[in-house]
Design an enzyme around this catalytic site. Structure first.
Site, PDB file in Angstrom:
ATOM      1  CD  GLN A 268       0.666   2.928  -4.251  1.00  0.00           C
ATOM      2  OE1 GLN A 268       0.684   2.477  -5.237  1.00  0.00           O
ATOM      3  NE2 GLN A 268       0.651   2.398  -3.647  1.00  0.00           N
TER       4      GLN A 268
ATOM      5  CG  HIS B 125      -3.291  -3.461  -4.623  1.00  0.00           C
ATOM      6  ND1 HIS B 125      -3.968  -3.868  -4.014  1.00  0.00           N
ATOM      7  CD2 HIS B 125      -2.861  -2.360  -4.924  1.00  0.00           C
ATOM      8  CE1 HIS B 125      -2.810  -3.717  -3.152  1.00  0.00           C
ATOM      9  NE2 HIS B 125      -2.843  -2.000  -3.603  1.00  0.00           N
ATOM     10  CD  GLU B 126      -0.742  -1.535  -7.481  1.00  0.00           C
ATOM     11  OE1 GLU B 126      -0.298  -0.114  -7.852  1.00  0.00           O
ATOM     12  OE2 GLU B 126      -0.483  -2.000  -6.921  1.00  0.00           O
TER      13      GLU B 126
HETATM   14 NI    NI Z   1      -1.629  -0.290  -2.842  1.00  0.00          NI
END
Ligand code: NI
Length: 160
Positions: A51, A133-134
Site C-alpha cells: 500500500q 484483510h492485510e
Molecule cells: Ni486494506
C-alpha cells in the site's frame, strides 16, 4: 521516519504479489517505521507494504481504540481459522468506500519480528478480520473481491 504516499484505487501495484523478507536490516526497519507513521497518520487499523509501494511481505496493525496495540508482521501466514463473522470493511487504498465481507471470527497467525524470530498471534473479531484483510494485500487481493453474495461497495458518506 516519514509518512509515505498510500497507493489507491486502480493502482496496478495493489494487484501484485509481495515478496518475502529475507534480510532483517535497516532498510526493512525504515520501511516498518514509515508504515507505522503512515498508518497512524491516516487513522487506519492496518497497512500492508504494497500500500506504500513496497512489494514486501510486511504488515503493521493496531485495531485498538486507544492506539496502544501496535504489531508488526513480517512474512505472516495464517495457521488456523475458526468460526465466521460478517461485517463492514474498508481499506485505506479504497478511500471513501466500504462493503460487507464474511471472514473467520478467530484467526491464528505466525509471523517474524524485527529480529527474525517467529511469533504466534491470535485475533478475534476485528483483529481477526484485519489479519485476513492485510495478509490478502500481500497476495494482491482486495476486500472488494470478497464481498458477500449480492453485496456492493457503498460510499462511507452515503445514507444507508
Ligand atoms: Ni486494506
Amino acid at each position: 521516519m516519514a509518512i509515505r504516499n498510500i497507493r489507491v484505487d486502480d493502482d496496478p501495484i495493489l494487484r501484485k504479489k509481495s515478496r518475502p523478507i529475507t534480510e532483517f536490516n535497516d532498510r526493512l526497519f525504515e520501511l516498518l517505521d514509515d508504515m507505522k507513521d503512515t498508518m497512524y497518520n491516516s487513522g487506519g487499523v492496518g497497512l500492508a507494504g504494497v500500500q506504500v509501494g513496497a512489494l514486501r511481505r510486511v504488515v503493521v496493525m493496531d485495531v485498538s481504540e486507544d492506539r496502544n496495540d501496535y504489531i508488526e508482521l513480517i512474512n505472516p501466514e495464517i495457521t488456523e481459522v475458526q468460526g465466521e463473522q460478517t461485517g463492514t470493511e474498508g481499506c485505506l487504498s479504497l478511500p471513501g468506500l466500504c462493503g460487507t465481507v464474511t471472514r473467520p471470527n478467530v484467526v491464528k497467525v505466525k509471523a517474524q519480528n524485527r529480529e527474525g524470530k517467529w511469533c504466534l498471534y491470535k485475533g478475534e473479531g476485528l483483529k481477526a478480520r484485519c489479519f485476513c484483510h492485510e495478509i490478502d494485500h500481500l497476495d494482491g487481493i482486495l476486500y472488494k473481491d470478497k464481498l458477500d453474495e449480492g453485496e456492493v461497495l457503498y460510499r462511507t458518506d452515503s445514507e444507508q
